[in-house]
Design a protein around this motif. Structure first.
Motif, PDB file in Angstrom:
ATOM      1  N   ASN A 372       0.875  -1.173   0.000  1.00  0.00           N
ATOM      2  CA  ASN A 372       0.000   0.000   0.000  1.00  0.00           C
ATOM      3  C   ASN A 372       0.907   1.216   0.000  1.00  0.00           C
ATOM      4  OD1 ASN A 372      -2.745  -1.125   0.228  1.00  0.00           O
ATOM      5  ND2 ASN A 372      -2.035  -1.931   2.178  1.00  0.00           N
ATOM      6  N   VAL A 373       0.677   2.147  -0.921  1.00  0.00           N
ATOM      7  CA  VAL A 373       1.636   3.239  -1.101  1.00  0.00           C
ATOM      8  C   VAL A 373       0.925   4.583  -1.209  1.00  0.00           C
ATOM      9  CG1 VAL A 373       3.340   1.763  -2.224  1.00  0.00           C
ATOM     10  CG2 VAL A 373       1.637   2.944  -3.615  1.00  0.00           C
ATOM     11  N   GLN A 374       1.698   5.629  -0.950  1.00  0.00           N
ATOM     12  CA  GLN A 374       1.262   7.004  -1.156  1.00  0.00           C
ATOM     13  C   GLN A 374       2.371   7.735  -1.899  1.00  0.00           C
ATOM     14  OE1 GLN A 374       1.219   5.826   2.283  1.00  0.00           O
ATOM     15  NE2 GLN A 374      -0.795   4.986   1.790  1.00  0.00           N
ATOM     16  N   GLY A 375       1.987   8.796  -2.594  1.00  0.00           N
ATOM     17  CA  GLY A 375       2.987   9.578  -3.294  1.00  0.00           C
ATOM     18  C   GLY A 375       2.359  10.780  -3.976  1.00  0.00           C
ATOM     19  N   ARG A 376       3.051  11.278  -5.016  1.00  0.00           N
ATOM     20  CA  ARG A 376       2.554  12.434  -5.754  1.00  0.00           C
ATOM     21  C   ARG A 376       2.704  12.185  -7.245  1.00  0.00           C
ATOM     22  NH1 ARG A 376       0.791  16.528  -3.022  1.00  0.00           N
ATOM     23  NH2 ARG A 376       1.251  16.632  -0.785  1.00  0.00           N
ATOM     24  N   LEU A 377       1.653  12.547  -7.979  1.00  0.00           N
ATOM     25  CA  LEU A 377       1.680  12.404  -9.424  1.00  0.00           C
ATOM     26  C   LEU A 377       2.666  13.384 -10.046  1.00  0.00           C
ATOM     27  CD1 LEU A 377      -2.124  12.133 -10.283  1.00  0.00           C
ATOM     28  CD2 LEU A 377      -0.422  10.331 -10.591  1.00  0.00           C
ATOM     29  N   ALA A 378       3.355  12.936 -11.077  1.00  0.00           N
ATOM     30  CA  ALA A 378       4.264  13.837 -11.789  1.00  0.00           C
ATOM     31  C   ALA A 378       3.495  14.904 -12.558  1.00  0.00           C
ATOM     32  CB  ALA A 378       5.124  13.023 -12.753  1.00  0.00           C
ATOM     33  N   ARG A 401      11.894   9.062 -15.925  1.00  0.00           N
ATOM     34  CA  ARG A 401      10.848  10.096 -15.954  1.00  0.00           C
ATOM     35  C   ARG A 401       9.596   9.470 -15.338  1.00  0.00           C
ATOM     36  NH1 ARG A 401       9.778  14.787 -19.137  1.00  0.00           N
ATOM     37  NH2 ARG A 401       7.543  15.156 -19.421  1.00  0.00           N
ATOM     38  N   ALA A 402       9.578   9.412 -14.014  1.00  0.00           N
ATOM     39  CA  ALA A 402       8.579   8.641 -13.278  1.00  0.00           C
ATOM     40  C   ALA A 402       7.188   9.266 -13.381  1.00  0.00           C
ATOM     41  CB  ALA A 402       8.976   8.512 -11.813  1.00  0.00           C
ATOM     42  N   ALA A 403       6.166   8.400 -13.307  1.00  0.00           N
ATOM     43  CA  ALA A 403       4.785   8.870 -13.267  1.00  0.00           C
ATOM     44  C   ALA A 403       4.382   9.289 -11.865  1.00  0.00           C
ATOM     45  CB  ALA A 403       3.844   7.775 -13.767  1.00  0.00           C
ATOM     46  N   VAL A 404       4.974   8.628 -10.864  1.00  0.00           N
ATOM     47  CA  VAL A 404       4.642   8.903  -9.466  1.00  0.00           C
ATOM     48  C   VAL A 404       5.915   8.892  -8.634  1.00  0.00           C
ATOM     49  CG1 VAL A 404       3.275   8.192  -7.462  1.00  0.00           C
ATOM     50  CG2 VAL A 404       2.407   7.734  -9.758  1.00  0.00           C
TER      51      VAL A 404
END
Length: 490
Positions: A372-378, A401-404
């Motif tokens: 289960n993860v959290q992050g930020r959209l590119a 060039r990551a998406a998240v």
């Protein structure tokens, strides 16, 4: 401690819905209740708090019980990867891939895993609310059964039998199912629930009276048909949509033979500004703003299926005309240059060329990644949360060039240099309002309405508990839960 089991006369009779309803009905009265499904066969799954994998329906039922999902809630999960075989997941971890005959022999071992999980839940919770699978009257599967009456007999629990009247033949379903059970199993059935009724109750009542007289068992209630109800499907794809605005974004999802976690698209199906279309075999891919390649349990086989149906040509045409393309999990892997399965985890060992739209390769590894993860959209830096369920390990320059950007320091997926193609391993990325809005803006929708999918799911769970109070015999239900006819408490 008490265990109560809900079994159905057919698949999709309403077992998952009733268990969800009963979990919330008990939980909001202060009863410590846990959901449980001994054996589940589904390609919709969720990651648990203890780092395992269970059926998606049990994760929703855990929410209804105000609990974090745990692998003990679904100790045996079967994820089909062919018409006669499946990946067998025991206590949240992939154990082996087996054909139907091999698994039938293995069920004696699987039953011990089921009983171990049930024992742990029974020690921790006042009530364990159990969901059966399919029908208990499937004669060919009764030997060594661990999903229905085999389990109920092993733990000596009462059973509620639910049937769907909207299908027709509800009395035949209930009486016929009962007749095909053994004497001890028949005695275990303590009452019936009729699901999805619409019409005049006065016309149904003579049938209910006959059913009680014929079987000697009470009808615990009749649940109404809900035209606008949403609860995540255990397996079948729900194509119903809410009323749409005048201006919508067209989103198309090809339905692959082993499509997994298609619940990813429920927030889009329910969004007023999204026209979500599932495209099946033999259907051309229509013009769209956004194409989504979904998750897959057999990525190479599903990619071959996609190509055989001419969908690769349609995808490339879609990109030439400026459309957006999103790949999720297996769909992400398809976007790369190559997919290799040296261990034969999803079929015969081998490899195949990907679509070549992003510069990376994927190799399937023995240990599945569950997070289960959290992050930020590119895209706009919006917060996103989701979960990863994949065996593939992807490497290559496109991933730089990551998406998240994930909060744990890892990078997820890739976004093409021209911004047209995005791939991610994250399931559930449309559930958060901010992330969903950012993705819809990326796909071409100007002003996006905010839709809180998680709040919607919570409202629907509460609605189910209200139906229990309004339409079922709650005094008898309390007795079946070992709580007597009094108000429930811990």
């Amino acid at each position: 401690m008490t265990t109560l089991m809900v079994q159905g006369t057919t698949s999709d009779a309403g077992k998952s819905t009733l268990v969800t309803a009963l979990c919330r009905w008990l939980a909001r009265q202060g009863v410590a209740v846990a959901p449980f499904k001994p054996q589940n066969m589904a390609l919709n799954s969720a990651v648990t708090a203890d780092g395992g994998e269970i059926g998606r329906a049990q994760a929703v039922q855990a929410q209804a019980a105000n609990l974090a999902p745990h692998s003990d809630m679904n100790p045996v999960l079967l994820k089909p990867n062919s018409d006669i075989g499946a990946q067998v997941i025991i206590h949240g971890r992939a154990f082996a891939s087996m054909d139907a005959a091999a698994y039938h022999d293995y069920k004696r071992v699987a039953m011990q895993a089921v009983l171990d999980s049930h024992r742990r839940l029974s020690a921790a919770y006042r009530v364990v609310m159990v969901e059966g699978a399919g029908s208990p009257a499937e004669i060919n599967l009764r030997a060594g059964d661990i999903a229905n009456m085999g389990f109920a007999e092993a733990v000596d629990c009462p059973v509620i039998l639910i049937a769907d009247i909207d299908r027709g033949g509800v009395f035949a379903h209930l009486v016929g199912t009962l007749e095909l059970l053994s004497a001890s199993e028949q005695a275990r059935v303590r009452g019936f629930v009729i699901n999805r009724f619409r019409g005049d109750m006065a016309l149904l009542q003579p049938g209910l009276d006959w059913l009680e007289q014929r079987t000697g068992k009470p009808v615990l209630g009749v649940l109404p048909y809900l035209t606008d109800f949403h609860l995540e499907a255990e397996d079948a794809i729900d194509t119903r949509q809410t009323d749409k605005a005048a201006t919508t974004l067209t989103v198309v999802v090809p339905v692959l033979p082993r499509i997994s976690n298609h619940t990813d698209f429920d927030p889009l199906r329910l969004h007023p500004q999204v026209d979500l279309q599932f495209v099946g075999p033999g259907q051309p891919i229509p013009p769209a703003d956004l194409l989504i390649l979904p998750g897959s349990k057999s990525v190479r086989a599903d990619l071959a299926f996609l190509r055989a149906h001419g969908w690769e040509t349609a995808i490339r045409r879609h990109l030439r005309y400026g459309g957006r393309l999103l790949g999720i999990c297996g769909g992400l892997q398809m976007l790369g240059r190559r997919i290799a399965d040296p261990l034969g985890l999803e079929g015969a060992p081998g490899e195949c060329a990907g679509l070549g739209l992003l510069d990376f390769t994927t190799v399937l590894a023995a240990e599945k990644q569950l997070r289960n993860v959290q992050g930020r959209l590119a895209l706009e830096g919006e917060a996103v949360s989701g979960y990863e369920i994949h065996a593939g390990v992807s490497t290559g320059p496109a991933l730089e060039r990551a998406a998240v950007e994930l909060d744990d320091g890892r990078h997820d997926g890739a976004l093409s240099a021209d911004g047209q193609v995005l791939g991610t391993y994250l399931h559930g990325l449309f559930e958060g309002p901010a992330a969903c809005a950012a993705l819809l803006r990326w796909a071409g929708l100007g002003t996006v309405d905010t839709v809180d999918y998680l709040a919607l799911r919570e409202r629907e769970i509460e609605r189910l508990a209200d139906l229990v109070e309004a339409h079922l015999d709650t005094a008898r239900l309390r007795e079946l839960c070992g709580l007597g006819g009094r108000t429930c408490s811990n």
